[in-house]
Write an enzyme that holds these catalytic residues in place. Structure first.
Site, mmCIF file in Angstrom:
data_model
loop_
_atom_site.group_PDB
_atom_site.id
_atom_site.type_symbol
_atom_site.label_atom_id
_atom_site.label_comp_id
_atom_site.label_asym_id
_atom_site.label_seq_id
_atom_site.Cartn_x
_atom_site.Cartn_y
_atom_site.Cartn_z
ATOM 1 N N ASN A 115 2.137 7.255 7.150
ATOM 2 C CA ASN A 115 2.848 8.413 7.673
ATOM 3 C C ASN A 115 2.895 9.549 6.643
ATOM 4 O O ASN A 115 2.328 9.455 5.562
ATOM 5 C CB ASN A 115 4.256 8.009 8.114
ATOM 6 C CG ASN A 115 4.672 8.698 9.398
ATOM 7 O OD1 ASN A 115 4.440 9.894 9.564
ATOM 8 N ND2 ASN A 115 5.285 7.947 10.306
ATOM 9 N N HIS A 163 4.198 3.728 -18.115
ATOM 10 C CA HIS A 163 4.127 4.315 -19.457
ATOM 11 C C HIS A 163 5.014 3.517 -20.409
ATOM 12 O O HIS A 163 5.891 2.763 -19.974
ATOM 13 C CB HIS A 163 4.552 5.785 -19.400
ATOM 14 C CG HIS A 163 3.750 6.589 -18.438
ATOM 15 N ND1 HIS A 163 2.460 6.987 -18.684
ATOM 16 C CD2 HIS A 163 4.045 7.037 -17.189
ATOM 17 C CE1 HIS A 163 1.993 7.663 -17.657
ATOM 18 N NE2 HIS A 163 2.934 7.699 -16.723
ATOM 19 N N LYS A 199 8.820 -6.576 -7.911
ATOM 20 C CA LYS A 199 8.316 -7.940 -8.091
ATOM 21 C C LYS A 199 7.568 -8.374 -6.832
ATOM 22 O O LYS A 199 7.722 -7.778 -5.767
ATOM 23 C CB LYS A 199 9.481 -8.902 -8.373
ATOM 24 C CG LYS A 199 10.201 -8.617 -9.682
ATOM 25 C CD LYS A 199 11.309 -9.630 -9.923
ATOM 26 C CE LYS A 199 12.018 -9.355 -11.256
ATOM 27 N NZ LYS A 199 13.111 -10.315 -11.505
ATOM 28 N N LYS A 220 15.931 -11.960 4.497
ATOM 29 C CA LYS A 220 15.794 -12.884 5.621
ATOM 30 C C LYS A 220 14.331 -13.278 5.797
ATOM 31 O O LYS A 220 13.425 -12.563 5.355
ATOM 32 C CB LYS A 220 16.321 -12.267 6.922
ATOM 33 C CG LYS A 220 15.547 -11.056 7.417
ATOM 34 C CD LYS A 220 16.144 -10.492 8.703
ATOM 35 C CE LYS A 220 16.058 -11.448 9.847
ATOM 36 N NZ LYS A 220 16.551 -10.847 11.120
#
Length: 254
Positions: A147, A177, A228, A245
């Site tokens: 989008n 960085h 992560k 969930k």
């Protein structure tokens, strides 16, 4: 290219001191003979010596590597090196061409995406305004919707699977960085690839950080910061993004 990471470098620096302390303590407490102590040290420090050799080889190699080669190897590189800048300047030109195409001319948009990206499958569409750092490091599967105001900083590779939707104002970045201010003054960057699986819906205003892998059948809630890896079949949300969930895969392998 097999190179040693910054974390491994720190392990190398600390390993020998740590093992020396351990062996000295053991020697004092158990009355090991000197020969036994030397043997114990040799066995325990084998990993250190291998890493040290690897480090020496890399340091010699780095002195002969270009900034682009360092970038591709996952090493720290200078982001205002002329060859690195040239990639970004070309990406700016290609994005400008894409964003200038009439919104209703889907064939021309698709042709430009095929020309500027690493690959684009069937039924790929990205809304305006689209920006990237290279273009040739972006690999998109089939049935993709990106989008408005999608930004992909593809210093390293970004792999996107089939049936993926990305909401507006989302950023996918492969570059970071140093925490060190001196490193930032030197315009140092380090890049890690991003992988996004099949059947993924990424909401609006999401940020996906370098090195992240997102599994199949995943929903990333709006506004999340994904720092992560994300497993298959779940919803993640928040800053940083966490699993909230599980969701069912009802595609039955189709």
């Amino acid at each position: 290219m097999n190179v040693i990471s910054n974390m491994e470098l720190e392990i190398v620096r600390m390993f020998i001191k740590r093992e020396n302390i351990k062996i000295c303590r053991k020697y004092a407490l158990t009355e090991l003979s000197k020969s036994q102590a030397r043997k114990a040290y040799w066995v325990r420090s084998k990993e250190f010596h291998m890493l040290k050799l690897k480090l020496w080889l890399q340091k010699g190699l780095e002195r002969t590597m270009t900034e682009i080669e360092k970038l591709e190897a996952g090493l720290e590189y200078c982001y205002d090196d002329p060859a690195v800048v040239a990639r970004k300047e070309n990406a700016i030109i290609q994005c400008k061409k894409y964003n200038a195409i009439d919104d209703s001319d889907y064939d021309a948009q698709y042709a430009q995406l095929r020309a500027m990206l690493g690959s684009a499958g069937r039924d790929v569409w990205i809304g305006k305004t689209f920006n990237c750092d290279n273009g040739k490091k972006i690999f998109i599967g089939n049935n993709f919707t990106g989008n408005y105001n999608l930004t992909i900083l593809d210093i390293k590779e970004v792999y996107i699977g089939d049936n993926v939707m990305i909401g507006p104002n989302t950023i996918i970045t492969t570059v970071g960085h140093p925490l060190s201010p001196m490193g930032r003054r030197k315009h140092i960057g380090v890049a890690k690839p991003v992988h996004i699986g099949n059947d993924v819906w990424i909401g609006g205003n999401v940020t996906i950080l370098p090195g992240v892998t997102i599994g199949n059948n995943v929903v990333v809630a709006a506004g999340a910061v994904v720092s992560k890896d994300v497993p298959d079949n779940c919803v993640v949300a928040g800053i940083p993004a966490r699993k909230i969930k599980d969701i069912e895969d009802d595609t039955n392998g189709i």
